[in-house]
Design an enzyme around this catalytic site. Structure first.
Site, short mmCIF file in Angstrom:
data_model
loop_
_atom_site.label_atom_id
_atom_site.label_comp_id
_atom_site.label_asym_id
_atom_site.label_seq_id
_atom_site.Cartn_x
_atom_site.Cartn_y
_atom_site.Cartn_z
N GLU A 85 -11.92 -32.07 33.81
CA GLU A 85 -13.27 -31.53 33.76
C GLU A 85 -14.05 -32.10 32.59
O GLU A 85 -13.51 -32.39 31.55
CB GLU A 85 -13.20 -30.02 33.58
CG GLU A 85 -12.59 -29.33 34.75
CD GLU A 85 -12.33 -27.87 34.45
OE1 GLU A 85 -12.97 -27.33 33.55
OE2 GLU A 85 -11.48 -27.31 35.14
N CYS A 103 -18.93 -32.62 26.71
CA CYS A 103 -17.64 -32.04 26.32
C CYS A 103 -16.56 -32.70 27.17
O CYS A 103 -16.54 -32.52 28.39
CB CYS A 103 -17.70 -30.53 26.55
SG CYS A 103 -16.17 -29.69 26.19
N CYS A 110 -2.16 -29.29 29.15
CA CYS A 110 -1.89 -29.18 27.72
C CYS A 110 -0.52 -28.56 27.49
O CYS A 110 -0.13 -27.63 28.19
CB CYS A 110 -2.96 -28.35 27.03
SG CYS A 110 -2.82 -28.39 25.23
N CYS A 114 -1.61 -22.13 24.83
CA CYS A 114 -2.36 -20.99 24.30
C CYS A 114 -2.53 -19.94 25.40
O CYS A 114 -2.85 -20.27 26.56
CB CYS A 114 -3.72 -21.44 23.77
SG CYS A 114 -3.56 -22.63 22.43
N CYS A 117 -5.93 -19.66 27.50
CA CYS A 117 -6.60 -20.89 27.93
C CYS A 117 -6.15 -21.32 29.33
O CYS A 117 -4.94 -21.39 29.61
CB CYS A 117 -6.28 -21.99 26.92
SG CYS A 117 -6.91 -23.61 27.41
N SER A 193 -11.85 -31.40 18.40
CA SER A 193 -11.35 -30.04 18.24
C SER A 193 -9.84 -30.03 18.41
O SER A 193 -9.30 -30.65 19.32
CB SER A 193 -12.00 -29.14 19.29
OG SER A 193 -11.49 -27.82 19.20
N LEU A 217 -8.97 -21.55 15.36
CA LEU A 217 -8.20 -20.64 14.51
C LEU A 217 -7.86 -19.37 15.28
O LEU A 217 -6.71 -19.02 15.45
CB LEU A 217 -9.02 -20.33 13.25
CG LEU A 217 -8.30 -19.61 12.13
CD1 LEU A 217 -7.11 -20.39 11.64
CD2 LEU A 217 -9.27 -19.32 10.99
N ASN A 292 -14.34 -16.59 26.98
CA ASN A 292 -14.73 -16.92 28.34
C ASN A 292 -13.67 -16.33 29.25
O ASN A 292 -12.49 -16.63 29.09
CB ASN A 292 -14.71 -18.44 28.50
CG ASN A 292 -16.06 -18.99 28.82
OD1 ASN A 292 -16.76 -18.48 29.69
ND2 ASN A 292 -16.42 -20.04 28.12
N CYS A 335 -12.65 -24.12 29.62
CA CYS A 335 -11.96 -25.35 30.02
C CYS A 335 -10.78 -25.05 30.94
O CYS A 335 -10.08 -24.08 30.78
CB CYS A 335 -11.52 -26.14 28.79
SG CYS A 335 -10.17 -25.42 27.85
#
Ligand code: SAH
Ligand code: SF4
Length: 357
Positions: A85, A103, A110, A114, A117, A193, A217, A292, A335
């Site tokens: 994306e 972006c 990944c 997390c 996410c 980031s 963070l 989000n 994301c």
């Protein structure tokens, strides 16, 4: 392929060096979508390029636009069927230059896992190549131009993936973005980031053209952060802060921390106090971003009242912060979400059923 690479290729085909510069300009500055657009290149050369090279590694699968028209989200397919994306955010400003921020994704999933996410659910993934990173920027740049913007003004690596685990390709993509025959973007307008991959922050700090560093963070409480961000939790907050300060010392760039607010998790005034205690030093900006919502995830944004209480506490504690709007929720803003929806809905697109397991 960088300019020397293109020059070598065309030289081997018996073409003069200026042809390579023309071709580079078509690809990286005018972001041509088709060889037919490259009107000042001889037909025979275009034919050979069509036969022997592949210059757009990404296929547009889906394009969504927010109701206000200021956010465009693109779902793109890589040659091996992976989906990624890219989001374009447009800001019209009366008092300063318009901004068009792209972006980009750096990986097609990944490993950091997390909890909040959507991208972290894709554990089968790979690093994107420099060409695939650039391909996203160029799709976004064309979309910005269609909307009357001059081109891209900023690039942020806040899409899918952890860019610090793909630094070589990120660096090669930035070299092309900064090239005077390309978009000529300044490294000052690029933000990388990271969830806080400590050794790689030191590597990034050695770049000759330092970019802006944003560190996710989300909590100043060691145990809570490790729960939220198990991959990044390998490093202690003390190690992370030391790396960030070293980055600041070496590059002179301001540090930015991202703090997503999750309802009932990290949104209390005492969480703000922990944040203030961690972030001492004057040149630190905290971006506070209400979460989000991600389908199937328990993490949601706090109420307006709780957000207000949290930011009031930050203000009292002297934290330098901005409350960021969360753009494009009507188009699956966070994301990894567009790819996820694409796969849940199935549609006409090929979906690897193993993804997301
Ligand atoms: N891997 C890098 C960059 C990509 S993620 C990183 O983690 O920093 C970009 C940003 O989106 C990060 O700050 C990440 O924490 C945040 N993010 C991910 N999911 C989110 C969600 N559901 N709500 C708010 N922010 C989210
Ligand atoms: Fe990876 Fe960043 Fe998502 Fe964490 S927030 S899983 S590091 S993309």
């Amino acid at each position: 392929m960088d300019l020397p690479g293109l020059t070598d290729l065309l030289a081997a085909w018996g073409e003069p060096a200026y042809r390579a510069r023309q071709l580079f300009g078509w690809l990286h500055q005018k972001n041509a979508g088709d060889l037919a657009e490259m009107s000042d290149l001889p037909k025979a050369l275009r034919r050979r390029l069509a036969e022997e090279t592949d210059f757009q590694p990404l296929k547009l699968l889906r394009r969504q636009e927010s109701a206000a028209g200021d956010t465009v989200k693109l779902l793109l397919e890589l040659a091996d069927g992976e989906q990624i994306e890219t989001v374009l955010m447009l800001y019209r400003r009366k008092d300063s230059r318009d901004r068009a921020t792209c972006c980009v994704s750096s990986q097609s999933g990944c490993a950091m896992g997390c909890a909040f996410c959507a991208t972290g659910q894709y554990r089968r993934f790979r690093n994107l190549t420099a060409g695939e990173i650039l391909g996203q920027c160029y799709w976004a740049c064309r979309a910005a131009r269609e909307k009357g913007f001059a081109g891209l003004s900023n690039v942020v690596f806040m899409g899918m993936g952890e860019p610090l685990y793909n630094l070589n390709h990120v660096a090669a993509a930035l070299a092309a973005l900064e090239h005077p025959l390309g978009l000529a973007l300044s490294h000052r307008r690029v933000t990388v980031s990271t969830c806080g991959v400590v050794p790689q922050i030191y590597r990034l700090s050695e770049w000759e053209q330092p970019v802006e560093l944003a560190v996710s963070l989300h909590s100043a409480d060691e145990a809570l952060r490790r729960q939220l961000m198990p991959g990044a939790g390998r490093w202690s907050l003390a190690q992370l802060m030391e790396a960030c300060r070293a980055y600041r010392r070496r590059t002179g760039r301001r540090l930015t921390f991202e703090y997503a607010l999750f309802k009932g998790v990290n949104d209390s005034p005492s969480a703000a106090a922990q944040l203030a205690a961690l972030l001492t030093g004057e040149d630190i900006l905290v971006n506070i971003i209400p979460a989000n919502p991600v389908e199937g995830s328990a993490f949601t944004a706090p109420s307006a009242k709780t957000i207000e209480n949290f930011t009031a506490a930050c203000r009292r504690l002297g934290i330098h912060f901005q409350l960021r709007e969360s753009r494009g929720q009507d188009i699956d803003g966070a994301c990894g979400q567009l790819r996820k929806r694409n796969q849940i809905c199935g549609d006409a697109f090929a979906v690897d059923p193993a993804f997301g397991e």
